[in-house]
Motif scaffolding. Structure first.
Motif, PDB file in Angstrom:
ATOM      1  N   ALA A   5      16.499  -2.767  -4.064  1.00  0.00           N
ATOM      2  CA  ALA A   5      16.471  -1.307  -4.165  1.00  0.00           C
ATOM      3  C   ALA A   5      15.933  -0.861  -5.522  1.00  0.00           C
ATOM      4  O   ALA A   5      15.164   0.114  -5.614  1.00  0.00           O
ATOM      5  CB  ALA A   5      17.870  -0.742  -3.936  1.00  0.00           C
ATOM      6  N   SER A   6      16.307  -1.572  -6.572  1.00  0.00           N
ATOM      7  CA  SER A   6      15.844  -1.223  -7.914  1.00  0.00           C
ATOM      8  C   SER A   6      14.335  -1.421  -8.045  1.00  0.00           C
ATOM      9  O   SER A   6      13.644  -0.618  -8.687  1.00  0.00           O
ATOM     10  CB  SER A   6      16.572  -2.063  -8.967  1.00  0.00           C
ATOM     11  N   VAL A   7      13.814  -2.498  -7.453  1.00  0.00           N
ATOM     12  CA  VAL A   7      12.375  -2.740  -7.491  1.00  0.00           C
ATOM     13  C   VAL A   7      11.627  -1.603  -6.799  1.00  0.00           C
ATOM     14  O   VAL A   7      10.616  -1.097  -7.303  1.00  0.00           O
ATOM     15  CB  VAL A   7      12.029  -4.091  -6.820  1.00  0.00           C
ATOM     16  N   VAL A   8      12.105  -1.188  -5.647  1.00  0.00           N
ATOM     17  CA  VAL A   8      11.450  -0.106  -4.908  1.00  0.00           C
ATOM     18  C   VAL A   8      11.523   1.200  -5.698  1.00  0.00           C
ATOM     19  O   VAL A   8      10.536   1.948  -5.776  1.00  0.00           O
ATOM     20  CB  VAL A   8      12.084   0.059  -3.513  1.00  0.00           C
ATOM     21  N   MET A   9      12.672   1.482  -6.291  1.00  0.00           N
ATOM     22  CA  MET A   9      12.811   2.713  -7.072  1.00  0.00           C
ATOM     23  C   MET A   9      11.833   2.733  -8.233  1.00  0.00           C
ATOM     24  O   MET A   9      11.185   3.747  -8.520  1.00  0.00           O
ATOM     25  CB  MET A   9      14.244   2.856  -7.589  1.00  0.00           C
ATOM     26  N   SER A  10      11.694   1.595  -8.912  1.00  0.00           N
ATOM     27  CA  SER A  10      10.845   1.556 -10.103  1.00  0.00           C
ATOM     28  C   SER A  10       9.370   1.479  -9.752  1.00  0.00           C
ATOM     29  O   SER A  10       8.538   2.189 -10.321  1.00  0.00           O
ATOM     30  CB  SER A  10      11.240   0.379 -11.005  1.00  0.00           C
ATOM     31  N   GLN A  11       9.011   0.624  -8.792  1.00  0.00           N
ATOM     32  CA  GLN A  11       7.604   0.347  -8.534  1.00  0.00           C
ATOM     33  C   GLN A  11       6.982   1.277  -7.494  1.00  0.00           C
ATOM     34  O   GLN A  11       5.766   1.492  -7.516  1.00  0.00           O
ATOM     35  CB  GLN A  11       7.447  -1.117  -8.122  1.00  0.00           C
ATOM     36  N   ALA A  12       7.784   1.805  -6.596  1.00  0.00           N
ATOM     37  CA  ALA A  12       7.235   2.723  -5.590  1.00  0.00           C
ATOM     38  C   ALA A  12       7.361   4.178  -6.021  1.00  0.00           C
ATOM     39  O   ALA A  12       6.485   4.991  -5.733  1.00  0.00           O
ATOM     40  CB  ALA A  12       7.945   2.518  -4.251  1.00  0.00           C
TER      41      ALA A  12
ATOM     42  N   LYS B 134       0.799  -1.222   0.000  1.00  0.00           N
ATOM     43  CA  LYS B 134       0.000   0.000   0.000  1.00  0.00           C
ATOM     44  C   LYS B 134       0.835   1.277   0.000  1.00  0.00           C
ATOM     45  O   LYS B 134       0.296   2.372  -0.181  1.00  0.00           O
ATOM     46  CB  LYS B 134      -0.949   0.013   1.203  1.00  0.00           C
ATOM     47  N   ASP B 135       2.135   1.139   0.188  1.00  0.00           N
ATOM     48  CA  ASP B 135       3.021   2.310   0.198  1.00  0.00           C
ATOM     49  C   ASP B 135       4.460   1.828   0.027  1.00  0.00           C
ATOM     50  O   ASP B 135       4.720   0.617  -0.014  1.00  0.00           O
ATOM     51  CB  ASP B 135       2.851   3.126   1.492  1.00  0.00           C
ATOM     52  N   PRO B 136       5.420   2.763  -0.108  1.00  0.00           N
ATOM     53  CA  PRO B 136       6.812   2.345  -0.315  1.00  0.00           C
ATOM     54  C   PRO B 136       7.356   1.444   0.789  1.00  0.00           C
ATOM     55  O   PRO B 136       8.136   0.522   0.505  1.00  0.00           O
ATOM     56  CB  PRO B 136       7.575   3.676  -0.377  1.00  0.00           C
ATOM     57  N   TYR B 137       6.950   1.687   2.046  1.00  0.00           N
ATOM     58  CA  TYR B 137       7.475   0.853   3.131  1.00  0.00           C
ATOM     59  C   TYR B 137       6.986  -0.588   3.023  1.00  0.00           C
ATOM     60  O   TYR B 137       7.785  -1.535   3.132  1.00  0.00           O
ATOM     61  CB  TYR B 137       7.077   1.436   4.487  1.00  0.00           C
ATOM     62  N   THR B 138       5.698  -0.788   2.822  1.00  0.00           N
ATOM     63  CA  THR B 138       5.187  -2.161   2.728  1.00  0.00           C
ATOM     64  C   THR B 138       5.717  -2.866   1.479  1.00  0.00           C
ATOM     65  O   THR B 138       5.919  -4.074   1.480  1.00  0.00           O
ATOM     66  CB  THR B 138       3.656  -2.189   2.763  1.00  0.00           C
ATOM     67  N   LEU B 139       5.975  -2.097   0.408  1.00  0.00           N
ATOM     68  CA  LEU B 139       6.605  -2.705  -0.772  1.00  0.00           C
ATOM     69  C   LEU B 139       8.030  -3.130  -0.454  1.00  0.00           C
ATOM     70  O   LEU B 139       8.452  -4.239  -0.804  1.00  0.00           O
ATOM     71  CB  LEU B 139       6.601  -1.726  -1.947  1.00  0.00           C
ATOM     72  N   LEU B 140       8.785  -2.273   0.215  1.00  0.00           N
ATOM     73  CA  LEU B 140      10.165  -2.586   0.573  1.00  0.00           C
ATOM     74  C   LEU B 140      10.231  -3.876   1.386  1.00  0.00           C
ATOM     75  O   LEU B 140      11.036  -4.771   1.097  1.00  0.00           O
ATOM     76  CB  LEU B 140      10.766  -1.425   1.373  1.00  0.00           C
ATOM     77  N   VAL B 141       9.379  -3.997   2.374  1.00  0.00           N
ATOM     78  CA  VAL B 141       9.382  -5.196   3.217  1.00  0.00           C
ATOM     79  C   VAL B 141       8.956  -6.417   2.406  1.00  0.00           C
ATOM     80  O   VAL B 141       9.551  -7.496   2.525  1.00  0.00           O
ATOM     81  CB  VAL B 141       8.460  -5.004   4.438  1.00  0.00           C
ATOM     82  N   ALA B 142       7.964  -6.259   1.552  1.00  0.00           N
ATOM     83  CA  ALA B 142       7.496  -7.389   0.739  1.00  0.00           C
ATOM     84  C   ALA B 142       8.587  -7.873  -0.213  1.00  0.00           C
ATOM     85  O   ALA B 142       8.770  -9.084  -0.389  1.00  0.00           O
ATOM     86  CB  ALA B 142       6.248  -6.987  -0.044  1.00  0.00           C
TER      87      ALA B 142
ATOM     88  N   ARG C 252       3.502 -16.693  -1.976  1.00  0.00           N
ATOM     89  CA  ARG C 252       3.682 -16.965  -0.550  1.00  0.00           C
ATOM     90  C   ARG C 252       3.821 -15.654   0.229  1.00  0.00           C
ATOM     91  O   ARG C 252       3.261 -15.509   1.324  1.00  0.00           O
ATOM     92  CB  ARG C 252       4.921 -17.853  -0.345  1.00  0.00           C
ATOM     93  N   VAL C 253       4.574 -14.715  -0.317  1.00  0.00           N
ATOM     94  CA  VAL C 253       4.735 -13.418   0.348  1.00  0.00           C
ATOM     95  C   VAL C 253       3.377 -12.747   0.529  1.00  0.00           C
ATOM     96  O   VAL C 253       3.063 -12.213   1.603  1.00  0.00           O
ATOM     97  CB  VAL C 253       5.685 -12.499  -0.444  1.00  0.00           C
ATOM     98  N   ASN C 254       2.554 -12.781  -0.517  1.00  0.00           N
ATOM     99  CA  ASN C 254       1.237 -12.146  -0.436  1.00  0.00           C
ATOM    100  C   ASN C 254       0.311 -12.843   0.567  1.00  0.00           C
ATOM    101  O   ASN C 254      -0.639 -12.238   1.050  1.00  0.00           O
ATOM    102  CB  ASN C 254       0.579 -12.119  -1.817  1.00  0.00           C
ATOM    103  N   GLN C 255       0.590 -14.098   0.872  1.00  0.00           N
ATOM    104  CA  GLN C 255      -0.182 -14.808   1.900  1.00  0.00           C
ATOM    105  C   GLN C 255       0.266 -14.402   3.307  1.00  0.00           C
ATOM    106  O   GLN C 255      -0.538 -14.380   4.247  1.00  0.00           O
ATOM    107  CB  GLN C 255      -0.012 -16.319   1.728  1.00  0.00           C
TER     108      GLN C 255
END
Length: 223
Positions: free
Chosen positions: A129-136, A34-42, A53-56
């Motif tokens: 880090a790249s995933v967060v930069m691109s997707q968040a 729902k936000d950059p932090y929850t994406l980073l942790v996921a 599995r992560v989404n579960q």
């Protein structure tokens, strides 16, 4: 186009871009957040674990805490108990706890939109880090995982022995404004059509179109 001859690299690039855009015009982000932090942790949790599995697991984690301030108060043992199904739970739990405290201490409780700052966080490598930069944050990046590395070799886009070289090669070949969507498109295509088991470089549509003259499986270098 001579269907008996393998395509040259510029032709392969053009075909791959067009075909993936046809199949996945608006590729969704596979990790629920729902936000950059929850994406980073996921994304951190997804290391050596499936997105499914992560989404579960993450809904149960967010019930404990879904912000750096709240997560930093949760004992590491409690975090680990929730994320155990994702594997590597001792290391991941410590990383989540530590990075949450660092975000509070050094970044006013916010995930920084800076790749160097992200890579300094515990448990956060270049791909995460790249995933967060691109997707968040929508910053052009080309995260390369083992699946993208495999497909890039099958499609003759790189001969790199590691994901670092593959990332450089893909960034050089594809337009920068397509990077963020393209890395997701390749992931989805790899899962659906060109997985490690279902295709050996001679089976799926893209492999057969790019290399119609290929008679033997394409050997790939694991990163």
């Amino acid at each position: 186009m001579d269907i008996t001859k393998n395509l040259k690299k510029p032709e392969r690039v053009e075909f791959i871009l067009n075909r993936l855009q046809e199949l996945y015009p608006e590729p969704p982000i596979p990790l629920d957040h729902k936000d950059p932090y929850t994406l980073l942790v996921a994304v951190l949790l997804s290391a050596q674990c499936t997105d499914e599995r992560v989404n579960q697991v993450t809904p149960h984690l967010w019930q404990l805490a879904d912000s750096p301030a709240d997560m930093a108060k949760i004992p590491v043992e409690d975090i680990q108990a929730v994320i155990r199904p994702c594997g590597l739970s001792p290391q991941k739990a410590k990383a989540i706890s530590k990075l949450s405290q660092i975000l509070i201490d050094e970044h006013s409780g916010e995930v920084p939109d800076d790749i160097d700052a992200l890579e300094k966080l515990p448990g956060v490598g270049h791909k995460t880090a790249s995933v967060v930069m691109s997707q968040a944050f929508g910053v052009p990046a080309f995260p390369v995982d083992t699946h993208i590395h495999r497909l890039a070799q099958r499609w003759g886009l790189t001969n790199g022995k590691n994901v670092t070289q593959t990332e450089k090669d893909l960034k050089r070949l594809f337009p920068k404004d397509r990077w963020n969507a393209l890395h997701l498109q390749i992931i989805y295509y790899g899962r659906e059509y060109c997985s490690a088991r279902r295709c050996d470089g001679t089976v799926c549509d893209i492999c057969r179109t790019c290399y119609p003259a290929r008679k033997h499986p394409k050997k790939v270098h694991k990163p």
